[in-house]
Every structure is written in C-alpha cells, then in structure tokens.
Design a protein around this motif. Sequence first.
Motif, short mmCIF file in Angstrom:
data_model
loop_
_atom_site.label_atom_id
_atom_site.label_comp_id
_atom_site.label_asym_id
_atom_site.label_seq_id
_atom_site.Cartn_x
_atom_site.Cartn_y
_atom_site.Cartn_z
N LEU A 27 0.80 -1.21 0.08
CA LEU A 27 -0.04 -0.04 -0.05
C LEU A 27 0.89 1.18 -0.11
CD1 LEU A 27 -2.79 -1.35 2.57
CD2 LEU A 27 -3.21 -0.99 0.09
N LEU A 28 1.97 1.16 0.88
CA LEU A 28 2.82 2.41 0.95
C LEU A 28 3.65 2.73 -0.39
CD1 LEU A 28 4.43 2.00 4.39
CD2 LEU A 28 2.89 3.79 3.64
N THR A 29 3.89 1.65 -1.06
CA THR A 29 4.75 1.53 -2.44
C THR A 29 3.79 1.99 -3.49
OG1 THR A 29 6.14 -0.20 -1.68
CG2 THR A 29 5.93 0.36 -4.04
N ALA A 30 2.47 1.81 -3.43
CA ALA A 30 1.40 2.10 -4.31
C ALA A 30 1.34 3.84 -4.31
CB ALA A 30 0.13 1.43 -4.33
N PHE A 31 1.14 4.42 -3.01
CA PHE A 31 1.05 5.50 -2.65
C PHE A 31 2.23 6.42 -3.17
CE2 PHE A 31 1.85 9.10 0.34
CZ PHE A 31 1.13 10.02 0.12
N PHE A 32 3.28 5.95 -2.59
CA PHE A 32 4.58 6.62 -3.30
C PHE A 32 4.82 6.78 -4.77
CE2 PHE A 32 6.10 6.02 1.29
CZ PHE A 32 6.02 7.38 1.72
N ALA A 259 15.10 -5.31 -5.91
CA ALA A 259 13.86 -4.97 -5.94
C ALA A 259 13.88 -3.93 -4.75
CB ALA A 259 12.80 -6.05 -6.10
N CYS A 260 13.95 -4.50 -3.69
CA CYS A 260 14.02 -3.82 -2.17
C CYS A 260 14.52 -2.46 -2.35
CB CYS A 260 14.37 -4.45 -1.02
SG CYS A 260 13.33 -5.95 -0.67
N SER A 261 15.77 -2.40 -2.97
CA SER A 261 16.52 -1.00 -3.01
C SER A 261 15.88 -0.07 -3.96
CB SER A 261 18.06 -1.26 -3.76
OG SER A 261 18.57 -2.21 -2.78
N LEU A 262 15.20 -0.45 -5.09
CA LEU A 262 14.24 0.10 -5.94
C LEU A 262 13.20 0.83 -5.36
CD1 LEU A 262 14.60 -1.89 -9.47
CD2 LEU A 262 15.82 0.44 -8.94
N ILE A 263 12.34 -0.06 -4.47
CA ILE A 263 11.52 0.26 -3.79
C ILE A 263 11.90 1.58 -2.90
CG2 ILE A 263 9.77 -0.16 -1.97
CD1 ILE A 263 9.64 -3.05 -3.04
N VAL A 265 14.15 3.57 -3.36
CA VAL A 265 14.44 4.97 -4.39
C VAL A 265 13.00 5.35 -4.76
CG1 VAL A 265 15.07 5.56 -6.67
CG2 VAL A 265 16.27 4.10 -5.39
N VAL A 266 11.95 4.60 -4.87
CA VAL A 266 10.75 5.17 -5.46
C VAL A 266 9.84 5.98 -4.22
CG1 VAL A 266 8.16 4.33 -5.62
CG2 VAL A 266 10.24 3.35 -7.00
N TRP A 267 10.21 5.28 -3.12
CA TRP A 267 9.57 5.85 -1.48
C TRP A 267 10.32 7.23 -1.54
CZ3 TRP A 267 8.88 2.38 3.35
CH2 TRP A 267 7.62 1.45 2.91
N GLN A 268 11.54 7.14 -1.89
CA GLN A 268 12.37 8.60 -1.66
C GLN A 268 11.73 9.51 -2.66
OE1 GLN A 268 16.01 8.70 -3.52
NE2 GLN A 268 16.90 10.24 -2.27
N MET A 269 11.49 9.24 -3.82
CA MET A 269 10.86 10.22 -5.02
C MET A 269 9.65 10.63 -4.33
SD MET A 269 13.44 10.74 -7.13
CE MET A 269 14.38 10.80 -5.73
N GLY A 270 8.91 9.85 -3.95
CA GLY A 270 7.52 9.92 -3.62
C GLY A 270 7.57 10.88 -2.30
#
Length: 772
Positions: A27-32, A259-263, A265-270
């Motif tokens: 859910l957090l990944t989808a939001f970010f 994959a976890c490291s890319l997540i 990065v996505v969280w960081q950008m979000g």
Amino acid sequence: MSIDAFINRFEILIFRHRAFVLTLFVLLTAFFVQQASHIKLDAAFTKNIPLNHTYMKTYLKHQENFGGANNILVSVCAADGDIFSEGFFTTLEEVHNKLFFIPGVDRTQVKSLFSPSTRFVEIVEGGFAGGPVIPSDFKPNERGLNKVKGNIEKAGIVGSMVASDYSCSLLRASLLDINPQTGEKLDTLAIAKQLEEDLRTTYEKDGVSVHIIGFAKMVGDVANGAMGVVLFFAIAIAITAVMVYFFCKSKILTLLPIACSLIAVVWQMGALSTLGFGLDPMSILIPFLVFAIGVSHGVQMINAVGKNVAKGFTSKEAAQMSFRALLVPGGVALLSDTVGFITLLSIDIGIIRELAITASLGVALIILTNLVLLPVLVSYVNMAKRAPSENEAATKKYDALWLNMSKLATKGPATTVLIIVAILYLVGFYFSQGMKIGDLHAGASALHEDSRYNQDTFLITDRYTINVDYMSVIVESTENACTDYRIMDTISQFQWKMENVPGVQSAVSLASVAKVVNAGYNEGNLKWRTLPRNQQTLVQSIARVPSSSGLLNSDCSVMPVILFTEDHKAETIDRIVAEVKAAAAEFNTDDITFKLASGPVGVMAATNEAVAEAQTPMMLYVYGAVILLCLISFKSVRATFVVVLPLYVVSTLAQWLMTMLDIGLTVSTLPVIALGVGIGVDYGIYILSTMSQQLRSGVAVKDAYLAALKERGSAVLLTGITLAVGVSTWFFSALKFQVDMGILLTFMFLVNMLAAIMVIPALATFLWKEKK
C-alpha cells in the motif's frame, strides 16, 4: 528494556504478522509511486548561493537597482564576419524583441543595440550631441547601416556590445526570481528551454549563429545531461544484478535485494514530492547512491540468510536469525549514513541542504525496505533448493583466502600495514593542503570543456574585450554623494588600485565615466580627463549618465565599481577579494563604504567562502555523528577508534586525489566527502560487529578476524566492488561534475573497503590483548 529484548519483540511482531507487513508495504509503495509521478526537476539561482553571506546581503539589497548575477548573454554572430547587413540587423532586432518578451526576463535590464538606453554622445562645436545608437527611423539599408556603424564607434561600445572585429553583437538580460505572469517562482528550466527553442533554434540560420550563456542556460544544459543518469542507472542495475547473482547463484535472491533497493528509491521520490520538493539537476545522482547503498545492505542480509540455511535452518528461521543479527549493525550503519547526510544541513547553501534532505531521507527508508521488508520476503522463499551452495573446492579456496588475510591480525603484518598507512596519511595530508576552493577551470565547471555552453562562453570571451566574468564592488555613501569631489575622488583612487591588481582586466565606475565626459566638455582634450573639483562642473559631468547605466542609483547614494576579471578561477577570485578588502579598509570612512559584492564573480566569491567555512564544521559534524553512533553500538572507545581512524585517513587521501586531479572543492564536490564517510563506515561496522562478538568471548584477535571474514568478508568485498563499478560508469557522463563525483566516490568506496578489511584488524592487533 534492553536492546536484545527490544530486538526479540520486534522480530516476533514482524514475523508473526508477515502478511500484514507485506500488505502495508504494498500500500505504501502504491502511494509513493503515485506521488513520485508528480516530481519535477527544480532549479533556482538562489539555491546555489549562500543567501545569508555578507556579500549576498549586499547583492540582494541592491539587486533591484543594479541587476543581479542571474544574467543571460546572447551573442548573435554573422557567419561572414560582418554584422552590417540587412539580414543580420533584421535577425538581431527579432532576437531582441523575443528576449524582451520572455516571461521572467527583467525588461528594464535588457540591453542591446536596439535598446533605447544604448546611446552615443559626441563632441560638436556647440557642446554635445547624441541619441540612440539605432535611431527610430532606422532602415537596414546601406545608408542606415553606415550611420549605425558610426554611432557604435561614437558610443564606445565596440568590444562590449559589439565584437571587436564587428562579427557579433551582444544582448544582455537579467532574470527575475518570480514569473510576473503567474506570480510563482521562476521556472529556470523552462527559461532555458525557451531560450534554446525561441532564440537559437528559430534564428540560427541564413548565415547567423546564436550563442547563449548564463546560469539559466547552464542549468538547462546540466538538466539535459542529467537525463543520461537514467542510462547510468540502468547500467548500474545490470552490473549489480550480475555481481549479486555471481555471489549467491540464485535468480530470486538476486532479484529481491535489487527490488527492495528500487522500492527505497521510489519511496524517496514519492516522499520528496509529498513534502513539496523537486529534484535539482545537481542532486539527481542521489537516487542512484540510495539504490547502491540499499543493495550493499541487501547483500549482507542475503549472505547471512544463506549461511544460516546452509547450517540446516528453514528459510523463515534463517530470515529471523539474520534479521536479529543485522538489525543493530545494519541499523547503526544506515543511521550513520543518515545522520552524516543530515549534517550537510549546516551548510548555508540551498542546493546542499536539498541534497542533504534527499540523501538522508532515502537512506533512512532503506532501514525499512532492506532490513525489514527484505528478510520478510526471503522468509517466503524455498531456500532448500535455492540457497547458495559452495562445493568443497570453492570452500577450500575461500577458506585459504581468508586464512591468508587473517595474518593481517598478527603483529608483523599489522605493523607493516600501519607503517604504510601512516606514510600514506602524512603524504596525503601534506599534499591535501594544496586543495583549492572553487572552480579551477575556465567556463562552467559542471560541463565539459567541449560542451556547447562552454564553447559559447569561449567565443564570447574571445570576441569581446570585456569579459563575461565581473564583480561589482558596491560603494555606499550619502544622498547626492556623486556631486562631492572628495567622495568621487576616493572612488577614483579605489578604482585605480583595483585596475592594477593581477587578474583584473579593466574597471569602470561613475568616476571614470565623469572624467571622460569632462574631457568632452573641453574639446576632448585628454588633459581634461580628470574629475572637476568645482561642484557645478562635476554635476555637469555626471548629469548625462542615467541610472539605467548601472553606475548609480536614483539619488546618487550608491555607485558600484565594476571589475571585469580575466577569469573566475579560485585563485583569481581570492586575490581580487583580498585586494578589495585591503583597499576598502584603507578608504572606508563615515561618509563612504566599499562593500563586496555583486555580479557573477561576487556570487562565486561568496560561495567559495561559504564552502571554505563549511568544510571543517561539516567534517566535525559527520565524524561526530559517526563516533556517537559507534559508541552507542559498540559501547567501546577503542572499537569506535578502530572504525573511525581508517575513515579519516581515506578522507585525507581523497583530498590529496582532488589536488592531484585539479578538482576544486565546490558546491558539487563538498558533499562527496561526507557521502564517502557516511557510506564507507558501513564496511567497518559490519566487520567489527562480528569481531566484537568473538573478542568478548575471549577469542584471539586473529581468530576473531578470521570468523568475521568467513561471516562477512565475501559480502563486504562484493558490495565494495559493486558500488565502485557502479559509480565508475559516471566517468563517461556528459556532465563534468558527475565525472568528478564518480572519480571521488569510486576511490572512496574501494579504499574504504580495503581499509576496513586491512587497517581494522591491524589496529585491533595492538588494541586488544590476547587473553590467556
């Protein structure tokens, strides 16, 4: 509650509710992801300068009257080397009109041959005559062009607004901080795009070339070059995947840490987008570093799980044990990185503060994605078939390597290592004293010398006698001070001193212009090129100089002395600033004050001083944070010393490298040292955490080091090499500052890794006594 009790409770909470944890992460990944889709590149001139610096307070105070340093220069050149043609002047007028109406351009500061304020004055029998260089009835025919040529020569603008060889004409404009049409902060990248499309692309044809320089254009070119970071990111992911697969021999275990490291990065950008931040072109490399740091910690987790499975534990049990074992060392290492980056907030430059927020936020998120999410995901993998399996030959090969390396923890080899380190440190410290603050090369340091922007800069510098680099010394006095001979003479003396400073190409002020005008009133006789002592005559000499000239304000209480410099290299700026300060101390009185500084070189001087002032405090903060966290983690002064000393030596060697490679300490390179320390500490923490457990049990230093190598050695070597190989791809970047960062980070990643596996055991040999 003890740390062990807390870790046990946290472990039970996480692994008893694995499904809920995964759902929450999804859910957090989808939001970010949704938030990250709104992030934009964001660049602003004011972010690159220390706004609270004394020079910049003077700059901002008088920006409205004398313009700022956020300027645009456009040189329109004739391919045949002669601007006096109908086609050229038609194009020049269109370029002037287009530049004038670009939103965000300060229209009062647009200067070109077609500006009404560009005037000539000539001496005639009855006194003076003059008018605009290009009259209102101008037609670009032979007669009109000849008249304009004569006016240009009378105006004395050959070499400034017209090239010395009459091949080009220059337009100048200043940019506002706010877009007057929208009322919002000026979009610098949009301005850069508009300059490229509306000016260069539209008018560079039919024997006319257009050359554009200025902060906005430079940042636009940097942003275009930064798009290549996406390619480097893809290459880094591919290289990392190969290295991790080579290490664990499992596709799924290769995929999970990446994959976890890319997540992360996505969280960081979000998260940045949610907080209202954009991504500056100068800090666009940070997401890659976050990814690399994430992978390095992910590999440690995969390594630990694999070894536990090899001992006969199930995937879930192995994941829980690895989570418990790595939460403290991994958490401390990442907290050290985070706090180290946060210390950059102490530097009063907007771009560095944004970089600090971006980096610290990304690394903090790795704690969740790679120390919590990753072991939970691994617990679902059937490791019985997928666990890294080393055959006997490979095991013997690694055991032999670790056994040979463990000799570094004996007194003979340890002494040799420490002597070599001491020699390297002393040599590095000596040569690092030669490290320069600021740019060391001509042109924009962020771009390569052969870039279009720097080639445009060199063309403008070569074609015009007045350099594009200048500094304005602001002279503050009383109202109508320009009618006081004593004040004007002081300005004249100050200007004469500055004109004789090496590095100052020329200078201009109201005093020097008044001398020329006074000679004009006396038939142009050079003997009269002096300041008149009579007040009425002095008033007559300055009356024809408008405030739009940039040489005085409306009430004549502020009169800048403009110093055109040969270049903007650090040593040139330092020399001129020192001479200005010395002269100001000599000439300052209650009635007149000389203040630094405005203009592009003034901004660079302030930035260089801010960087120099921030260097030592930043390092103290970084090392202070690392020392504090190591003390909390190891509860030992000597363990902390063993981890921190190699970091300090490598930092010194990195400064030596900068001196050898002619890389100056700038806004771009200053954070690299902090980044290198923050990331480099990870190796030492992982190695020493395992050694500490063994040493507390009474194991000899050599055996403790051997156990640490067997447990963590391969993962540390892999992460060090992977990080270094990843950033080494930056050597091929279109951006010079990215190349410099790549060189420094590659060096720091590799050498910090080598220091962790060689210097730490050598120090431990002498600091821990063997128990009998």
